[in-house]
Design a protein around this motif. Structure first.
Motif, mmCIF file in Angstrom:
data_model
loop_
_atom_site.group_PDB
_atom_site.id
_atom_site.type_symbol
_atom_site.label_atom_id
_atom_site.label_comp_id
_atom_site.label_asym_id
_atom_site.label_seq_id
_atom_site.Cartn_x
_atom_site.Cartn_y
_atom_site.Cartn_z
ATOM 1 N N PRO A 1 10.212 7.631 -2.761
ATOM 2 C CA PRO A 1 10.376 7.185 -1.549
ATOM 3 C C PRO A 1 8.863 6.743 -1.012
ATOM 4 O O PRO A 1 8.677 5.562 -0.344
ATOM 5 N N THR A 2 7.885 7.545 -1.118
ATOM 6 C CA THR A 2 6.632 7.013 -0.798
ATOM 7 C C THR A 2 6.158 5.834 -1.226
ATOM 8 O O THR A 2 5.677 4.834 -0.809
ATOM 9 N N SER A 3 6.202 5.785 -2.627
ATOM 10 C CA SER A 3 5.963 4.604 -3.285
ATOM 11 C C SER A 3 6.663 3.067 -3.047
ATOM 12 O O SER A 3 6.096 2.182 -2.957
ATOM 13 N N LEU A 4 7.844 3.414 -2.868
ATOM 14 C CA LEU A 4 8.831 2.506 -2.177
ATOM 15 C C LEU A 4 8.198 1.941 -0.936
ATOM 16 O O LEU A 4 8.165 0.700 -0.756
ATOM 17 N N ALA A 5 7.991 2.868 0.004
ATOM 18 C CA ALA A 5 7.406 2.254 1.266
ATOM 19 C C ALA A 5 6.135 1.615 1.241
ATOM 20 O O ALA A 5 5.913 0.650 1.772
ATOM 21 N N VAL A 6 5.286 2.185 0.650
ATOM 22 C CA VAL A 6 4.043 1.564 0.275
ATOM 23 C C VAL A 6 4.052 0.135 -0.407
ATOM 24 O O VAL A 6 3.529 -0.972 -0.129
ATOM 25 N N ALA A 7 4.869 0.056 -1.518
ATOM 26 C CA ALA A 7 4.989 -1.118 -2.298
ATOM 27 C C ALA A 7 5.615 -2.291 -1.195
ATOM 28 O O ALA A 7 5.165 -3.408 -1.255
ATOM 29 N N PHE A 8 6.598 -1.907 -0.629
ATOM 30 C CA PHE A 8 7.164 -2.740 0.622
ATOM 31 C C PHE A 8 6.198 -3.419 1.378
ATOM 32 O O PHE A 8 6.005 -4.323 1.888
ATOM 33 N N ALA A 9 5.055 -2.373 1.787
ATOM 34 C CA ALA A 9 4.043 -2.785 2.658
ATOM 35 C C ALA A 9 3.130 -3.766 2.066
ATOM 36 O O ALA A 9 2.703 -4.739 2.709
ATOM 37 N N GLN A 10 2.891 -3.546 0.950
ATOM 38 C CA GLN A 10 2.085 -4.319 0.058
ATOM 39 C C GLN A 10 2.695 -5.733 -0.006
ATOM 40 O O GLN A 10 2.058 -6.984 0.087
ATOM 41 N N MET A 11 4.070 -5.912 -0.202
ATOM 42 C CA MET A 11 4.572 -7.167 -0.317
ATOM 43 C C MET A 11 4.491 -7.990 1.070
ATOM 44 O O MET A 11 4.255 -9.265 0.880
ATOM 45 N N ARG A 12 4.607 -7.202 2.150
ATOM 46 C CA ARG A 12 4.685 -8.085 3.342
ATOM 47 C C ARG A 12 3.212 -8.524 3.699
ATOM 48 O O ARG A 12 2.924 -9.398 4.625
ATOM 49 N N ARG A 13 2.325 -7.682 3.206
ATOM 50 C CA ARG A 13 0.901 -7.964 3.378
ATOM 51 C C ARG A 13 0.083 -8.886 2.719
ATOM 52 O O ARG A 13 -0.907 -9.651 3.026
ATOM 53 N N GLY A 14 0.469 -9.004 1.225
ATOM 54 C CA GLY A 14 -0.313 -9.436 0.527
ATOM 55 C C GLY A 14 -0.301 -11.012 0.381
ATOM 56 O O GLY A 14 -1.277 -11.601 0.021
ATOM 57 N N GLY A 15 0.639 -11.410 0.978
ATOM 58 C CA GLY A 15 0.771 -12.967 1.047
ATOM 59 C C GLY A 15 -0.391 -13.597 1.984
ATOM 60 O O GLY A 15 -0.663 -14.734 1.940
ATOM 61 N N ALA A 16 -1.008 -12.957 2.885
ATOM 62 C CA ALA A 16 -1.893 -13.407 3.766
ATOM 63 C C ALA A 16 -3.699 -13.036 3.152
ATOM 64 O O ALA A 16 -4.368 -13.299 3.773
ATOM 65 N N LEU A 17 -3.616 -12.283 2.137
ATOM 66 C CA LEU A 17 -4.805 -11.782 1.475
ATOM 67 C C LEU A 17 -5.146 -12.618 0.526
ATOM 68 O O LEU A 17 -4.630 -13.376 -0.196
ATOM 69 N N THR A 18 -6.798 -12.727 0.273
ATOM 70 C CA THR A 18 -7.345 -13.489 -0.705
ATOM 71 C C THR A 18 -7.326 -12.421 -2.125
ATOM 72 O O THR A 18 -6.897 -11.147 -1.750
ATOM 73 N N PHE A 19 -7.539 -12.855 -3.173
ATOM 74 C CA PHE A 19 -7.243 -12.027 -4.146
ATOM 75 C C PHE A 19 -8.498 -10.855 -4.091
ATOM 76 O O PHE A 19 -7.837 -9.597 -4.441
ATOM 77 N N PRO A 20 -9.835 -11.150 -3.888
ATOM 78 C CA PRO A 20 -10.605 -9.945 -3.292
ATOM 79 C C PRO A 20 -9.994 -8.944 -2.438
ATOM 80 O O PRO A 20 -10.144 -7.697 -2.690
#
Length: 349
Positions: free
Chosen positions: A267-286
């Motif tokens: 469950p923790t990994s799922l919640a973290v991964a979901f947050a990654q997917m929602r934030r990642g589109g606005a991040l540069t690669f670094p």
């Protein structure tokens, strides 16, 4: 975790090509720190060599690369805490960033398994050639980990909500779906990989060489893209599951399988991964790589990674005891803590 990687990574200058062959077939070409350092040294040398105009990556055996050497990472982190494996993450993520910003084409010839660290080596390069046994996955949530090696950047940029589907289920994707969703750029029979390598070494234009491959129709996952977009665009993992359950109740076996799979994950990994997917589109690669460095440091301070590796790779009972054991018990504060800055953070670009 250094070891002698001279046999595990074969480094060859062949004509116009720098050729790297992962050569640890019994371990499915899993990466350790010595291998990462050998790959990095080759990239650095070839980047400065005007005679090398393209870099080619291959794997021996039935895998391109199944990821990092998770069992070794587990053992060393359990014995010495996060500092014991800190160099691995810093140097692996730095290599991912180097590949992503390479000014020379990086061509991965992939037949068989490409997961985790293998995705980090290939997905950020310019060309990914899928053989008929191509099998892509980011299954980290199943061992209490998270989709790293640049997945924070790459998966949200895939069509629709497909990246979130990959992150939350960890399911495998074959050749046709890899092409249809942009994980692979070209297809070719594995039997032609030697000829492709020779043509690239001879200096033929990369697109000309790779353009000779066959047309491959989309696979079965692509046929579910409307359902994936509808369900995996929900506002939380719990909401994703609710939409999948509703689709399953209407007769979708695909939705039922996806929901059942997600419910086995940390469950923790799922919640973290979901947050990654929602934030990642606005991040540069670094920025994405720094985010992942923060997350991995926190993951190794927790419980689920060690329990997941125990259940899947050590005792192999397939019955991990996650803590917390439900999505409802994973608070927003717990998720946010994984993304908080650390002292002495590395730079990835």
């Amino acid at each position: 975790m250094t070891g002698d990687a001279s046999d595990d990574v074969l480094v060859e200058r062949r004509g116009a090509a720098g050729l790297l062959t992962l050569n640890r077939p019994k371990a499915l070409n899993a990466l350790d720190l010595g291998m990462i350092r050998r790959i990095r040294a080759a990239f650095d040398a070839w980047s400065a060599d005007g005679g090398v105009t393209r870099i080619v990556l291959r794997g021996t055996g039935r895998a391109f690369c199944a990821g990092g050497d998770i069992r070794r990472i587990h053992d060393e982190a359990k014995a010495g805490g996060p500092p014991a494996v800190d160099a691995f993450w810093r140097e692996e993520y730095a290599l991912n960033a180097l590949i992503q910003r390479s000014s020379k084409p990086v061509i991965s010839l992939i037949d068989g398994i490409v997961m985790g660290g293998g995705v980090g080596l290939s997905l950020h390069g310019s060309h990914r050639v899928a053989g008929e046994r191509y099998a892509f996955a980011m299954p980290e949530v199943g061992i209490g980990f998270f989709p790293d090696v640049g997945a924070t950047y790459a998966l949200p940029r895939l069509p629709g909500a497909f990246g979130t589907y990959l992150a939350l289920t960890g399911e495998r994707v074959g050749q046709g779906d890899g092409l249809a969703f942009g994980l692979a750029t070209h297809a070719a029979p594995a039997a032609s990989f030697d000829a492709i390598t020779e043509a690239l070494a001879a200096g033929e234009p990369v697109e000309t060489v790779l353009g000779r491959g066959p047309a491959v129709p989309p696979g079965p996952v692509h046929a579910e893209r409307a359902l994936i977009d509808s369900c995996f665009s929900a506002e939380s993992v719990t909401a994703v599951l609710a939409r999948l359950d509703a689709a399953a109740a209407e007769g979708s076996d695909f939705a039922a399988r996806a929901a059942a799979t997600i419910r086995t994950r940390s469950p923790t990994s799922l919640a973290v991964a979901f947050a990654q997917m929602r934030r990642g589109g606005a991040l540069t690669f670094p920025e994405a790589m720094l985010t992942e460095y923060r997350i991995v440091t926190r993951i190794l301070q927790g419980h689920d990674f060690f329990e997941g590796v125990r259940a899947v790779l050590i005792d192999k009972d397939g019955a991990p005891h996650w803590r917390p054991d439900s999505l409802e018990a994973v608070t927003p504060e717990m998720v946010e803590a994984h993304f908080a800055p650390l002292p002495n953070e590395p730079r990835f670009g």
